[in-house]
Design an enzyme around this catalytic site. Structure first.
Site, PDB file in Angstrom:
ATOM      1  N   LYS A 111       0.831  -1.210   0.000  1.00  0.00           N
ATOM      2  CA  LYS A 111       0.000   0.000   0.000  1.00  0.00           C
ATOM      3  C   LYS A 111       0.862   1.256   0.000  1.00  0.00           C
ATOM      4  CE  LYS A 111      -4.281  -1.954   1.643  1.00  0.00           C
ATOM      5  NZ  LYS A 111      -4.975  -2.474   2.797  1.00  0.00           N
ATOM      6  N   LYS A 194      -4.562 -11.174  -5.820  1.00  0.00           N
ATOM      7  CA  LYS A 194      -5.724 -11.638  -5.044  1.00  0.00           C
ATOM      8  C   LYS A 194      -6.927 -10.730  -5.305  1.00  0.00           C
ATOM      9  CE  LYS A 194      -4.977  -8.937  -0.927  1.00  0.00           C
ATOM     10  NZ  LYS A 194      -4.921  -8.736   0.475  1.00  0.00           N
ATOM     11  N   LYS A 197     -10.770  -5.631  -2.186  1.00  0.00           N
ATOM     12  CA  LYS A 197     -11.732  -4.527  -2.181  1.00  0.00           C
ATOM     13  C   LYS A 197     -11.143  -3.312  -2.867  1.00  0.00           C
ATOM     14  CE  LYS A 197     -13.761  -6.009   2.174  1.00  0.00           C
ATOM     15  NZ  LYS A 197     -13.039  -6.347   3.403  1.00  0.00           N
TER      16      LYS A 197
HETATM   17  P1  TYM Z   1     -10.206  -7.897   5.063  1.00  0.00           P
HETATM   18  O1  TYM Z   1     -11.343  -7.037   5.486  1.00  0.00           O
HETATM   19  O2  TYM Z   1      -9.341  -7.411   3.947  1.00  0.00           O
HETATM   20  O3  TYM Z   1     -10.731  -9.324   4.673  1.00  0.00           O
HETATM   21  C1  TYM Z   1     -11.627 -10.049   5.516  1.00  0.00           C
HETATM   22  C2  TYM Z   1     -11.263 -11.521   5.456  1.00  0.00           C
HETATM   23  O4  TYM Z   1     -11.341 -11.972   4.094  1.00  0.00           O
HETATM   24  C3  TYM Z   1     -10.132 -12.636   3.744  1.00  0.00           C
HETATM   25  N1  TYM Z   1      -9.837 -12.361   2.330  1.00  0.00           N
HETATM   26  C4  TYM Z   1      -9.680 -13.307   1.386  1.00  0.00           C
HETATM   27  N2  TYM Z   1      -9.756 -14.656   1.444  1.00  0.00           N
HETATM   28  C5  TYM Z   1      -9.582 -15.333   0.280  1.00  0.00           C
HETATM   29  N3  TYM Z   1      -9.329 -14.728  -0.900  1.00  0.00           N
HETATM   30  C6  TYM Z   1      -9.240 -13.378  -1.006  1.00  0.00           C
HETATM   31  N4  TYM Z   1      -9.003 -12.800  -2.183  1.00  0.00           N
HETATM   32  C7  TYM Z   1      -9.422 -12.608   0.177  1.00  0.00           C
HETATM   33  N5  TYM Z   1      -9.416 -11.271   0.435  1.00  0.00           N
HETATM   34  C8  TYM Z   1      -9.674 -11.149   1.750  1.00  0.00           C
HETATM   35  C9  TYM Z   1      -9.077 -12.016   4.644  1.00  0.00           C
HETATM   36  O5  TYM Z   1      -7.964 -12.868   4.786  1.00  0.00           O
HETATM   37  C10 TYM Z   1      -9.849 -11.814   5.929  1.00  0.00           C
HETATM   38  O6  TYM Z   1      -9.843 -12.996   6.689  1.00  0.00           O
HETATM   39  N6  TYM Z   1      -6.693  -7.137   8.560  1.00  0.00           N
HETATM   40  C11 TYM Z   1      -7.943  -7.798   8.256  1.00  0.00           C
HETATM   41  C12 TYM Z   1      -9.075  -7.442   9.202  1.00  0.00           C
HETATM   42  C13 TYM Z   1      -8.819  -7.651  10.644  1.00  0.00           C
HETATM   43  C14 TYM Z   1      -8.744  -8.907  11.312  1.00  0.00           C
HETATM   44  C15 TYM Z   1      -8.564  -8.586  12.685  1.00  0.00           C
HETATM   45  C16 TYM Z   1      -8.809 -10.230  10.868  1.00  0.00           C
HETATM   46  C17 TYM Z   1      -8.675  -6.676  11.580  1.00  0.00           C
HETATM   47  N7  TYM Z   1      -8.523  -7.247  12.799  1.00  0.00           N
HETATM   48  C18 TYM Z   1      -8.435  -9.602  13.649  1.00  0.00           C
HETATM   49  C19 TYM Z   1      -8.689 -11.237  11.843  1.00  0.00           C
HETATM   50  C20 TYM Z   1      -8.495 -10.905  13.191  1.00  0.00           C
HETATM   51  C21 TYM Z   1      -8.398  -7.401   6.864  1.00  0.00           C
HETATM   52  O7  TYM Z   1      -8.064  -6.352   6.353  1.00  0.00           O
HETATM   53  O8  TYM Z   1      -9.307  -8.249   6.325  1.00  0.00           O
END
Ligand code: TYM
Length: 329
Positions: A111, A194, A197
């Protein structure tokens, strides 16, 4: 009973990668573990956001989670900013983390590379520390996530162990739970990146709430690989393998097994589109009902936050005491 915690950002729209990599696991885990799930709105602030849009997306994300099958009588669903203990613990953990390890986080590097590290927000840099606080404050044993969160989970484990070795056994050291299939759903237009969003092309990202005809179009126009052979091999055939993973997850089979039924890309795409639509149909239907009742969802989230706070405040007090902060009388 072991504890589960996970979080999802209310950014953009919830996409198929989120659903397949993470949300499916949340739903299954709630029945076997004491499960806490949060919409991480504070994490969404690490890049500038329109306030009204952030509020709306926070509600939408909570409703998608409910529509996907989270049962508020079984698990604890809440909004991160409703439990202020997370940010307070994040400070204690920031004082335990090093600049070097945060700089090595690939998500920060990616990023920051886009706009230059000098102008990248400090929140973007310290983001993994807040994420560690989200997890450690619930004494979570298990954290269901997609593959892209692997490094953040390793960092969380390191921080927990370091804090414990400095101050005594305060935190549980959690483990990532990454699904065998569907942990890294790829962008439909750029299958070497990947699905995300913040993807450059909306055509590459299939959203959970998109109408069936849009989902069909996106999947049918998915970029596939040279050659015509349908084989599961993410390295040499990333586009086809991505479709096979989606079809496998949607039909409860393995991607290699699914591949044996096809000799051409066209039928694979058509069947994948149909299966994804069937997978999402009940979620979309339930979402439409919930969307009409934001007050009802807000009440559920309020209850969830109260349950979360009851756990988080105890862990925070333990961490503060261990670190030598004088307790108020
Ligand atoms: P975020 O909001 O980007 O994504 C939410 C969850 O979706 C999974 N994910 C994917 N899995 C498979 N293929 C993809 N292309 C894909 N894109 C996203 C992510 O791995 C995630 O599990 N940092 C985290 C949010 C967070 C979090 C936490 C997660 C904040 N605190 C504590 C677990 C525990 C994030 O940005 O996820």
């Amino acid at each position: 009973m072991s504890r589960v915690l996970s979080g999802i950002q209310p950014t953009g729209g919830i996409h198929l990668g989120n659903y397949v990599g993470a949300i499916r696991q949340y739903v299954a885990d709630q029945y076997v573990h004491d499960a806490f799930y949060c919409v991480v709105d504070l994490h969404a602030l690490t890049v500038p956001r329109d306030p009204a849009d952030l509020r709306a997306k926070t509600m939408e994300t909570a409703q998608v989670l409910l529509a996907a099958g989270l049962d508020p009588d079984v698990c604890t669903l809440f909004v991160q900013s409703h439990v202020h203990e997370h940010t307070e613990l994040a400070w204690l953990l920031e004082c335990t983390a090093s600049v070097g390890e945060l700089r090595r986080m690939t998500q920060f590097k990616d990023k920051a590379a886009r706009g230059g590290e000098e102008s990248a927000g400090v929140g973007l840099f310290t983001y993994p520390v807040l994420m560690a606080a989200d997890i450690l404050i619930y004494d979570a044993d298990r954290v269901p996530v997609g593959d892209d969160q692997r490094q953040h989970l390793e960092f969380t484990r390191d921080l927990a162990a370091r804090f414990n070795s400095r101050y005594g056994p305060v935190f549980k050291v959690p483990a990532a739970a990454i699904p065998k299939v569907g942990a890294r759903i790829m962008d439909l237009q750029t299958p070497t990146a990947k699905m995300s969003k913040s993807a450059l092309s909306p055509q590459g990202t299939a959203l959970v709430l998109e109408p069936p005809e849009v989902l069909t179009r996106k999947i049918k126009r998915a970029v596939t690989d040279t050659g015509t052979e349908v084989r599961y091999d993410p390295v040499t055939k990333p586009g086809v393998s991505n479709l096979l993973e989606l079809l496998a997850v949607a039909t409860g089979r393995g991607p290699e097994e699914v591949a044996t039924g096809y000799t051409q890309y066209g039928p694979l795409k058509a069947d994948t589109a149909a299966a994804v639509i069937e997978l999402l149909r009940p979620v979309q239907e339930r979402y439409r009902e919930l969307a009409g009742d934001p007050g009802g969802t807000a009440a559920l989230l309020e209850k969830g936050a109260a349950k979360a706070r009851a756990v988080a405040s105890v862990t925070l007090a333990r961490a503060k005491e261990a670190a030598g902060l004088l307790a108020p009388r």
